[in-house]
Motif scaffolding. Structure first.
Motif, PDB file in Angstrom:
ATOM      1  N   VAL A  51       0.163  -3.479  -1.080  1.00 45.13           N
ATOM      2  CA  VAL A  51       0.712  -2.130  -1.301  1.00 45.13           C
ATOM      3  C   VAL A  51       2.213  -2.302  -1.490  1.00 45.13           C
ATOM      4  CG1 VAL A  51       0.857   0.233  -0.438  1.00 45.13           C
ATOM      5  CG2 VAL A  51      -1.087  -1.201   0.196  1.00 45.13           C
ATOM      6  N   GLU A  52       2.595  -2.661  -2.688  1.00 43.64           N
ATOM      7  CA  GLU A  52       3.968  -3.067  -2.946  1.00 43.64           C
ATOM      8  C   GLU A  52       4.952  -1.910  -2.770  1.00 43.64           C
ATOM      9  OE1 GLU A  52       6.767  -5.871  -3.427  1.00 43.64           O
ATOM     10  OE2 GLU A  52       4.596  -6.175  -3.345  1.00 43.64           O
ATOM     11  N   TRP A  63       7.196  -1.961   8.879  1.00 41.11           N
ATOM     12  CA  TRP A  63       6.392  -1.400   9.964  1.00 41.11           C
ATOM     13  C   TRP A  63       5.237  -0.541   9.444  1.00 41.11           C
ATOM     14  CZ3 TRP A  63       7.666  -3.810  14.211  1.00 41.11           C
ATOM     15  CH2 TRP A  63       8.968  -4.282  14.348  1.00 41.11           C
ATOM     16  N   LEU A  64       5.459   0.131   8.330  1.00 40.66           N
ATOM     17  CA  LEU A  64       4.412   0.995   7.789  1.00 40.66           C
ATOM     18  C   LEU A  64       3.359   0.238   6.996  1.00 40.66           C
ATOM     19  CD1 LEU A  64       6.426   4.104   6.518  1.00 40.66           C
ATOM     20  CD2 LEU A  64       5.049   3.914   8.590  1.00 40.66           C
ATOM     21  N   LEU A  65       3.697  -0.968   6.521  1.00 38.53           N
ATOM     22  CA  LEU A  65       2.818  -1.695   5.613  1.00 38.53           C
ATOM     23  C   LEU A  65       1.401  -1.898   6.153  1.00 38.53           C
ATOM     24  CD1 LEU A  65       2.490  -3.157   2.920  1.00 38.53           C
ATOM     25  CD2 LEU A  65       3.332  -5.236   4.032  1.00 38.53           C
ATOM     26  N   PRO A  66       1.202  -2.381   7.398  1.00 36.40           N
ATOM     27  CA  PRO A  66      -0.180  -2.587   7.868  1.00 36.40           C
ATOM     28  C   PRO A  66      -1.015  -1.321   7.875  1.00 36.40           C
ATOM     29  CG  PRO A  66       1.389  -3.718   9.301  1.00 36.40           C
ATOM     30  CD  PRO A  66       2.186  -2.841   8.398  1.00 36.40           C
ATOM     31  N   PHE A  67      -0.418  -0.195   8.306  1.00 36.92           N
ATOM     32  CA  PHE A  67      -1.167   1.067   8.342  1.00 36.92           C
ATOM     33  C   PHE A  67      -1.487   1.544   6.929  1.00 36.92           C
ATOM     34  CE2 PHE A  67       1.625   0.861  12.063  1.00 36.92           C
ATOM     35  CZ  PHE A  67       0.691   0.935  13.079  1.00 36.92           C
ATOM     36  N   VAL A  70      -4.383  -0.559   5.500  1.00 33.77           N
ATOM     37  CA  VAL A  70      -5.698  -0.197   6.044  1.00 33.77           C
ATOM     38  C   VAL A  70      -6.230   1.046   5.351  1.00 33.77           C
ATOM     39  CG1 VAL A  70      -6.904   0.645   8.089  1.00 33.77           C
ATOM     40  CG2 VAL A  70      -5.339  -1.302   8.275  1.00 33.77           C
ATOM     41  N   VAL A  71      -5.392   2.063   5.222  1.00 36.67           N
ATOM     42  CA  VAL A  71      -5.839   3.326   4.629  1.00 36.67           C
ATOM     43  C   VAL A  71      -6.128   3.171   3.140  1.00 36.67           C
ATOM     44  CG1 VAL A  71      -5.173   5.706   4.126  1.00 36.67           C
ATOM     45  CG2 VAL A  71      -4.637   4.708   6.368  1.00 36.67           C
ATOM     46  N   LEU A  72      -5.164   2.604   2.400  1.00 38.74           N
ATOM     47  CA  LEU A  72      -5.306   2.547   0.951  1.00 38.74           C
ATOM     48  C   LEU A  72      -6.377   1.555   0.512  1.00 38.74           C
ATOM     49  CD1 LEU A  72      -1.577   2.814  -0.177  1.00 38.74           C
ATOM     50  CD2 LEU A  72      -3.329   4.573  -0.165  1.00 38.74           C
ATOM     51  N   VAL A  73      -6.478   0.420   1.185  1.00 39.28           N
ATOM     52  CA  VAL A  73      -7.507  -0.542   0.812  1.00 39.28           C
ATOM     53  C   VAL A  73      -8.896   0.033   1.069  1.00 39.28           C
ATOM     54  CG1 VAL A  73      -8.509  -2.789   1.405  1.00 39.28           C
ATOM     55  CG2 VAL A  73      -6.036  -2.561   1.097  1.00 39.28           C
ATOM     56  N   THR A  74      -9.064   0.746   2.176  1.00 37.44           N
ATOM     57  CA  THR A  74     -10.357   1.370   2.454  1.00 37.44           C
ATOM     58  C   THR A  74     -10.708   2.408   1.384  1.00 37.44           C
ATOM     59  OG1 THR A  74     -10.031   1.035   4.831  1.00 37.44           O
ATOM     60  CG2 THR A  74     -11.690   2.639   4.162  1.00 37.44           C
ATOM     61  N   LEU A  75      -9.736   3.199   0.991  1.00 37.55           N
ATOM     62  CA  LEU A  75      -9.983   4.184  -0.066  1.00 37.55           C
ATOM     63  C   LEU A  75     -10.335   3.514  -1.387  1.00 37.55           C
ATOM     64  CD1 LEU A  75      -7.154   6.807   0.661  1.00 37.55           C
ATOM     65  CD2 LEU A  75      -9.602   7.023   1.129  1.00 37.55           C
TER      66      LEU A  75
END
Length: 429
Positions: A51-52, A63-67, A70-75
């Protein structure tokens, strides 16, 4: 009785993992797998775990990258699942394992799709020693599992996990072999400036090599936290003027660098199956590497490369001096290495990938062809304007990396053309 060959054009494959322009060997392997499967007639979707846009956010991006991942890859997986027959995960260690594996297995279970995985990365032994309790249950839920070297295969066998070996693939046509009439004392080092890459060993080896071959020069390409230490050590040893440093090179520049340098160094303390060594060997540079991980599977010492013990800069310098002083040895090593690398083109590993897919449920292999229009093919970004000056490396004249023009984009269909999927929808109406 021999098995019937797999027809990839009967599969709808969703490849999950990082993709270019995200740097790294896993990104390159995912991109190449996608392209080769599409060339075989498979319908391939890509689910990028990178999520570049979030990564580049100042201050909070890290800090926001992992969250966000998780959300965008699942979508992205939820969107791709109904139009896929199988998920093929490209994974590495730690977060590069958990993110694509957990998300893919969850979505695959919801849609009852099989999941296979290709695992890369020289840090697998450390990863499994620390995380086997959590990694093993995930690995056992896979329908197929492959690693890129026998070294990794042995690592997972210690934990009772059987893995097929599918080596890293190279698009060998993009790395033409260059005949060298002379072998100038130019060495190339391409890695991240990280502890396991051991760039300090390269600096120490250069200092020793200049005692044996006074005109030796080194080009270092890469970024990382050890950059200040590398610079300080180079000044301390008096070789700062003999090192040309570039944080990054475009594809065309890096390919030209591999064709210009006589020797490619790999100083890793642990490694798997380095793609950069395949590319350098294909280009005609002699590989001198530490004998770690899967490197001895790729090169045989004294036959198609030279291998030295880890963290032994004296041995690295001595082996390199042999190459630079003995042109016949250098030529023989380079030619033999090119023959070895040709085994790792797509025709050489196609049956290995087919064997991995034969593990899938029979009904998966019997799917009809996907009739939608193909996605636009990926092409490398154009090289930046300019050239890298090799005069500081001891070459006469200038090596212009941009002499070759970027490859023209493939023709695409006109906007007015109606895709087969649209015609199908209209007929059903």
């Amino acid at each position: 009785m021999s098995q019937r060959p797999i027809r990839f054009d009967r599969l709808r494959v969703c490849v999950v993992g990082p993709f270019l322009p995200r740097p790294g060997g896993v990104s390159v392997q995912g991109e190449l797998l996608t392209r080769f499967l599409k060339a075989e007639g498979a319908r391939v979707q890509r689910v990028d775990t990178n999520v570049e846009a979030v990564r580049r956010l100042p201050w909070v991006g890290h800090w926001l990258l992992p969250f966000a991942q998780v959300v965008l890859v699942t979508l992205r997986l939820l969107r791709a699942a109904p139009r896929s027959d199988v998920f093929h995960v490209q994974a590495a260690s730690y977060w590069g394992f958990y993110l694509p594996t957990v998300a893919t297995l969850a979505v695959a279970r919801l849609y009852r799709r099989p999941v296979v995985m290709s695992f890369f990365g020289g840090g697998a032994a450390d990863f499994m020693a620390r995380h086997s309790r959590w990694a093993l249950p995930l690995l056992r839920r896979l329908d197929g599992f492959a690693v890129s070297s026998r070294f990794l295969q042995e690592v997972f066998q210690r934990y009772g996990v059987d893995a097929a070996v599918i080596p890293s693939v190279i698009e060998i046509e993009r790395f033409p072999f260059r005949e060298r009439a002379e072998w100038p004392p130019l060495v190339l080092w391409v890695r991240g400036l990280l502890p396991h890459a051991n760039p300090l060993m390269a600096v120490r080896a250069l200092a020793r090599l200049r005692e044996l071959v006074p005109g030796a020069r080194l080009m270092m390409v890469g970024r990382g936290p050890l950059a200040p230490q590398v610079q300080a050590l180079a000044k301390e040893l008096g070789v700062a003027d003999a090192i040309a440093y570039r944080p990054w090179l475009s594809f065309h520049q890096l390919r030209q660098a591999m064709q210009t340098a006589s020797v490619m160094w790999n100083t890793n303390t642990h490694d798997n199956f380095p793609l950069s060594l395949l590319e350098a060997a294909a280009s005609g540079a002699v590989v001198v590497s530490t004998a770690v991980g899967g490197v001895p599977e790729l090169l045989t010492d004294g036959v198609d490369g030279l291998l030295v013990p880890p963290d032994d800069h004296e041995a690295l310098a001595a082996a390199t001096a042999q190459v630079l002083r003995r042109p016949l040895l250098a030529e023989g090593l380079a030619r033999n290495a090119r023959l070895v690398v040709e085994r790792y083109s797509w025709p050489g590993i196609r049956e290995d990938v087919a064997a991995l897919y034969r593990l899938l449920p029979r009904e998966t292999l019997a799917r009809r062809r996907w009739l939608e229009a193909p996605e636009e093919e990926w092409s490398p970004p154009p090289a930046a304007v300019g050239s890298v000056d090799w005069e500081i490396m001891g070459l006469r004249g200038r090596a212009e990396f941009l002499k070759g023009q970027p490859e023209p984009p493939q023709a695409t269909s006109s906007p007015q053309q109606v895709s087969p999927s649209r015609r199908g929808r209209r007929s059903r109406r």
